[in-house]
Design an enzyme around this catalytic site. Structure first.
Site, PDB file in Angstrom:
ATOM      1  N   ARG A 139      -9.248   0.802   9.336  1.00 48.83           N
ATOM      2  CA  ARG A 139      -8.810  -0.566   9.600  1.00 48.83           C
ATOM      3  C   ARG A 139      -9.812  -1.344  10.432  1.00 48.83           C
ATOM      4  O   ARG A 139      -9.580  -2.508  10.728  1.00 48.83           O
ATOM      5  CB  ARG A 139      -7.512  -0.512  10.398  1.00 48.83           C
ATOM      6  CG  ARG A 139      -6.285  -0.858   9.614  1.00 48.83           C
ATOM      7  CD  ARG A 139      -5.123  -0.480  10.502  1.00 48.83           C
ATOM      8  NE  ARG A 139      -3.994  -1.284  10.272  1.00 48.83           N
ATOM      9  CZ  ARG A 139      -2.935  -0.866   9.600  1.00 48.83           C
ATOM     10  NH1 ARG A 139      -2.924   0.329   9.065  1.00 48.83           N
ATOM     11  NH2 ARG A 139      -1.910  -1.644   9.484  1.00 48.83           N
ATOM     12  N   LYS A 193       0.830  -1.215   0.000  1.00 43.14           N
ATOM     13  CA  LYS A 193       0.000   0.000   0.000  1.00 43.14           C
ATOM     14  C   LYS A 193       0.863   1.264   0.000  1.00 43.14           C
ATOM     15  O   LYS A 193       0.658   2.172  -0.800  1.00 43.14           O
ATOM     16  CB  LYS A 193      -0.941   0.018   1.234  1.00 43.14           C
ATOM     17  CG  LYS A 193      -1.818  -1.215   1.372  1.00 43.14           C
ATOM     18  CD  LYS A 193      -2.711  -1.140   2.601  1.00 43.14           C
ATOM     19  CE  LYS A 193      -1.981  -1.186   3.921  1.00 43.14           C
ATOM     20  NZ  LYS A 193      -1.232  -2.447   4.188  1.00 43.14           N
ATOM     21  N   ARG A 237      11.750  -6.090   3.876  1.00 45.28           N
ATOM     22  CA  ARG A 237      11.591  -4.619   3.867  1.00 45.28           C
ATOM     23  C   ARG A 237      12.677  -3.942   4.698  1.00 45.28           C
ATOM     24  O   ARG A 237      13.023  -4.393   5.784  1.00 45.28           O
ATOM     25  CB  ARG A 237      10.215  -4.237   4.443  1.00 45.28           C
ATOM     26  CG  ARG A 237      10.066  -2.714   4.603  1.00 45.28           C
ATOM     27  CD  ARG A 237       8.661  -2.248   4.780  1.00 45.28           C
ATOM     28  NE  ARG A 237       7.939  -2.943   5.817  1.00 45.28           N
ATOM     29  CZ  ARG A 237       6.615  -2.890   5.962  1.00 45.28           C
ATOM     30  NH1 ARG A 237       5.895  -2.163   5.133  1.00 45.28           N
ATOM     31  NH2 ARG A 237       6.025  -3.555   6.924  1.00 45.28           N
ATOM     32  N   ARG A 280      12.013  -2.323  10.309  1.00 46.05           N
ATOM     33  CA  ARG A 280      11.024  -1.774  11.240  1.00 46.05           C
ATOM     34  C   ARG A 280      10.895  -2.678  12.456  1.00 46.05           C
ATOM     35  O   ARG A 280      10.938  -3.894  12.321  1.00 46.05           O
ATOM     36  CB  ARG A 280       9.654  -1.676  10.537  1.00 46.05           C
ATOM     37  CG  ARG A 280       9.303  -0.277  10.097  1.00 46.05           C
ATOM     38  CD  ARG A 280       8.117  -0.207   9.182  1.00 46.05           C
ATOM     39  NE  ARG A 280       6.884  -0.775   9.701  1.00 46.05           N
ATOM     40  CZ  ARG A 280       5.714  -0.721   9.072  1.00 46.05           C
ATOM     41  NH1 ARG A 280       5.623  -0.115   7.901  1.00 46.05           N
ATOM     42  NH2 ARG A 280       4.633  -1.255   9.580  1.00 46.05           N
TER      43      ARG A 280
HETATM   44  P1  AP5 Z   1       4.850  -1.576   1.717  1.00 47.92           P
HETATM   45  O1  AP5 Z   1       4.476  -0.666   0.603  1.00 47.92           O
HETATM   46  O2  AP5 Z   1       5.670  -1.020   2.827  1.00 47.92           O
HETATM   47  O3  AP5 Z   1       3.556  -2.348   2.254  1.00 47.92           O
HETATM   48  P2  AP5 Z   1       2.313  -1.832   3.118  1.00 47.92           P
HETATM   49  O4  AP5 Z   1       1.109  -2.483   2.590  1.00 47.92           O
HETATM   50  O5  AP5 Z   1       2.332  -0.332   3.194  1.00 47.92           O
HETATM   51  O6  AP5 Z   1       2.719  -2.516   4.467  1.00 47.92           O
HETATM   52  P3  AP5 Z   1       2.721  -2.031   6.003  1.00 47.92           P
HETATM   53  O7  AP5 Z   1       3.359  -3.159   6.758  1.00 47.92           O
HETATM   54  O8  AP5 Z   1       3.347  -0.663   6.144  1.00 47.92           O
HETATM   55  O9  AP5 Z   1       1.258  -1.979   6.297  1.00 47.92           O
HETATM   56  P4  AP5 Z   1       0.624  -2.031   7.655  1.00 47.92           P
HETATM   57  O10 AP5 Z   1      -0.735  -1.700   7.227  1.00 47.92           O
HETATM   58  O11 AP5 Z   1       0.793  -3.217   8.465  1.00 47.92           O
HETATM   59  O12 AP5 Z   1       1.504  -0.989   8.496  1.00 47.92           O
HETATM   60  P5  AP5 Z   1       1.252   0.522   8.887  1.00 47.92           P
HETATM   61  O13 AP5 Z   1       2.527   1.226   8.792  1.00 47.92           O
HETATM   62  O14 AP5 Z   1       0.064   1.055   8.169  1.00 47.92           O
HETATM   63  O15 AP5 Z   1       5.614  -2.818   1.044  1.00 47.92           O
HETATM   64  C1  AP5 Z   1       6.120  -3.880   1.834  1.00 47.92           C
HETATM   65  C2  AP5 Z   1       7.489  -4.326   1.259  1.00 47.92           C
HETATM   66  O16 AP5 Z   1       7.268  -4.908  -0.022  1.00 47.92           O
HETATM   67  C3  AP5 Z   1       8.489  -3.195   1.042  1.00 47.92           C
HETATM   68  O17 AP5 Z   1       9.764  -3.695   1.294  1.00 47.92           O
HETATM   69  C4  AP5 Z   1       8.342  -2.843  -0.453  1.00 47.92           C
HETATM   70  O18 AP5 Z   1       9.561  -2.356  -0.988  1.00 47.92           O
HETATM   71  C5  AP5 Z   1       7.971  -4.193  -1.048  1.00 47.92           C
HETATM   72  N1  AP5 Z   1       7.028  -4.103  -2.153  1.00 47.92           N
HETATM   73  C6  AP5 Z   1       5.944  -3.292  -2.266  1.00 47.92           C
HETATM   74  N2  AP5 Z   1       5.267  -3.542  -3.395  1.00 47.92           N
HETATM   75  C7  AP5 Z   1       5.931  -4.561  -4.015  1.00 47.92           C
HETATM   76  C8  AP5 Z   1       5.733  -5.275  -5.230  1.00 47.92           C
HETATM   77  N3  AP5 Z   1       4.690  -5.000  -6.026  1.00 47.92           N
HETATM   78  N4  AP5 Z   1       6.606  -6.256  -5.543  1.00 47.92           N
HETATM   79  C9  AP5 Z   1       7.654  -6.552  -4.732  1.00 47.92           C
HETATM   80  N5  AP5 Z   1       7.914  -5.908  -3.563  1.00 47.92           N
HETATM   81  C10 AP5 Z   1       7.059  -4.918  -3.214  1.00 47.92           C
HETATM   82  O19 AP5 Z   1       0.803   0.347  10.416  1.00 47.92           O
HETATM   83  C11 AP5 Z   1       1.735  -0.036  11.406  1.00 47.92           C
HETATM   84  C12 AP5 Z   1       1.000  -0.117  12.760  1.00 47.92           C
HETATM   85  O20 AP5 Z   1       0.423   1.169  13.090  1.00 47.92           O
HETATM   86  C13 AP5 Z   1      -0.196  -1.079  12.814  1.00 47.92           C
HETATM   87  O21 AP5 Z   1       0.213  -2.411  13.096  1.00 47.92           O
HETATM   88  C14 AP5 Z   1      -1.026  -0.465  13.939  1.00 47.92           C
HETATM   89  O22 AP5 Z   1      -0.474  -0.781  15.198  1.00 47.92           O
HETATM   90  C15 AP5 Z   1      -0.845   1.033  13.722  1.00 47.92           C
HETATM   91  N6  AP5 Z   1      -1.883   1.597  12.843  1.00 47.92           N
HETATM   92  C16 AP5 Z   1      -1.704   2.145  11.612  1.00 47.92           C
HETATM   93  N7  AP5 Z   1      -2.874   2.559  11.096  1.00 47.92           N
HETATM   94  C17 AP5 Z   1      -3.822   2.248  12.016  1.00 47.92           C
HETATM   95  C18 AP5 Z   1      -5.236   2.404  12.043  1.00 47.92           C
HETATM   96  N8  AP5 Z   1      -5.927   2.941  11.009  1.00 47.92           N
HETATM   97  N9  AP5 Z   1      -5.906   1.957  13.142  1.00 47.92           N
HETATM   98  C19 AP5 Z   1      -5.250   1.436  14.210  1.00 47.92           C
HETATM   99  N10 AP5 Z   1      -3.906   1.246  14.234  1.00 47.92           N
HETATM  100  C20 AP5 Z   1      -3.192   1.653  13.151  1.00 47.92           C
END
Ligand code: AP5
Length: 214
Positions: A89, A14, A129, A162
């Site tokens: 979420r 994403k 990552r 991370r």
């Molecule tokens: P990346 O683009 O980083 O993936 P992502 O979907 O953004 O993954 P996240 O782990 O960041 O999502 P998440 O939703 O768990 O974490 P968030 O930070 O929102 O890509 C992943 C990897 O793959 C990278 O290395 C990239 O280079 C590679 N890649 C990407 N696309 C590719 C492709 N097509 N082919 C090959 N490789 C590829 O949230 C973290 C924490 O914050 C949560 O656990 C929670 O505790 C809190 N939080 C955040 N938002 C909320 C909310 N709305 N409500 C409550 N808690 C929240």
């Protein structure tokens, strides 16, 4: 206000695709994960509360993230276009977002892109990552490598893993996704705004599928 959403499991890609779309369109990426990590870096009270939840792989309370994103959107104007990444979420967050958009801007979510990938792909993407702690750039050791191993292409800092990308926390994040977030696919399908994307291809392929529909 145009509001589109990227929905998908942790590691679905994403954030990577949102950054690319922000570069190529007038959409502004709003990532609740990035905002929470900024609060942690600033050591604010909200950051301390968020860190405890994030380190366990659990969600930060709904009210906290809804207030945070509403405040950010309130700084914009009715003409702005936002691409929400990692929000909503839970169904409660989705209902509150609908209410804020309707009451404040007389608008609604225009499209929700569900980035569908297998669990094995997600684990492969998360385990490789690496992120830049200074400028936030995201890499993958095999798929999106830095030009010089371990060094951020943009600012020259050393890239890191991370803290919530370690195996045990990742497994919990995936459980939480299935228990609390996956139901949003049907929530938005029922509202007829869901667009399903096969997100197993390259970053460019994923972006192209989304840009065609935005
Ligand atoms: P990346 O683009 O980083 O993936 P992502 O979907 O953004 O993954 P996240 O782990 O960041 O999502 P998440 O939703 O768990 O974490 P968030 O930070 O929102 O890509 C992943 C990897 O793959 C990278 O290395 C990239 O280079 C590679 N890649 C990407 N696309 C590719 C492709 N097509 N082919 C090959 N490789 C590829 O949230 C973290 C924490 O914050 C949560 O656990 C929670 O505790 C809190 N939080 C955040 N938002 C909320 C909310 N709305 N409500 C409550 N808690 C929240």
């Amino acid at each position: 206000m145009n509001t589109a959403i990227l929905l998908g499991a942790p590691g679905a890609g994403k954030g990577t695709v949102a950054a690319l779309i922000e570069e190529q369109t007038s959409y502004v990426q709003l990532s609740t994960g990035d905002m929470l990590r900024e609060c942690i870096a600033q050591q604010s009270p909200l950051g301390k509360q968020a860190k405890e939840c994030m380190d366990r792989g659990e969600l930060v309370p709904d009210d906290v993230v809804v207030d945070m994103i509403s405040a950010r959107m309130a700084n914009g104007s009715a003409d702005d276009s936002y691409l929400l990444d990692g929000f909503p979420r839970t169904e409660q967050q989705a209902v509150k977002l609908d209410a804020v958009l309707a009451k404040t801007y007389g608008s609604a979510v225009c499209a929700v892109f569900f980035m569908d990938v297998s669990e094995s792909t997600v684990v492969e993407r998360i385990s490789g990552r690496r992120v830049c702690p200074k400028c936030g750039a995201v890499y993958h050791i095999a798929f999106v490598p830095t030009a010089v191993e371990g060094i951020c292409d943009h600012c020259g800092s050393s890239v890191i893993q991370r803290t919530d990308d370690h195996e045990e926390t990742v497994l919990n994040r995936l459980r939480v996704y299935h228990d609390q977030t996956a139901a949003l696919v049907n929530y938005y399908r029922n509202k007829q705004v869901l667009v399903e994307i096969d997100a197993s291809g390259t970053v460019a392929e994923n972006a192209r599928q989304i840009l065609e529909k935005l």
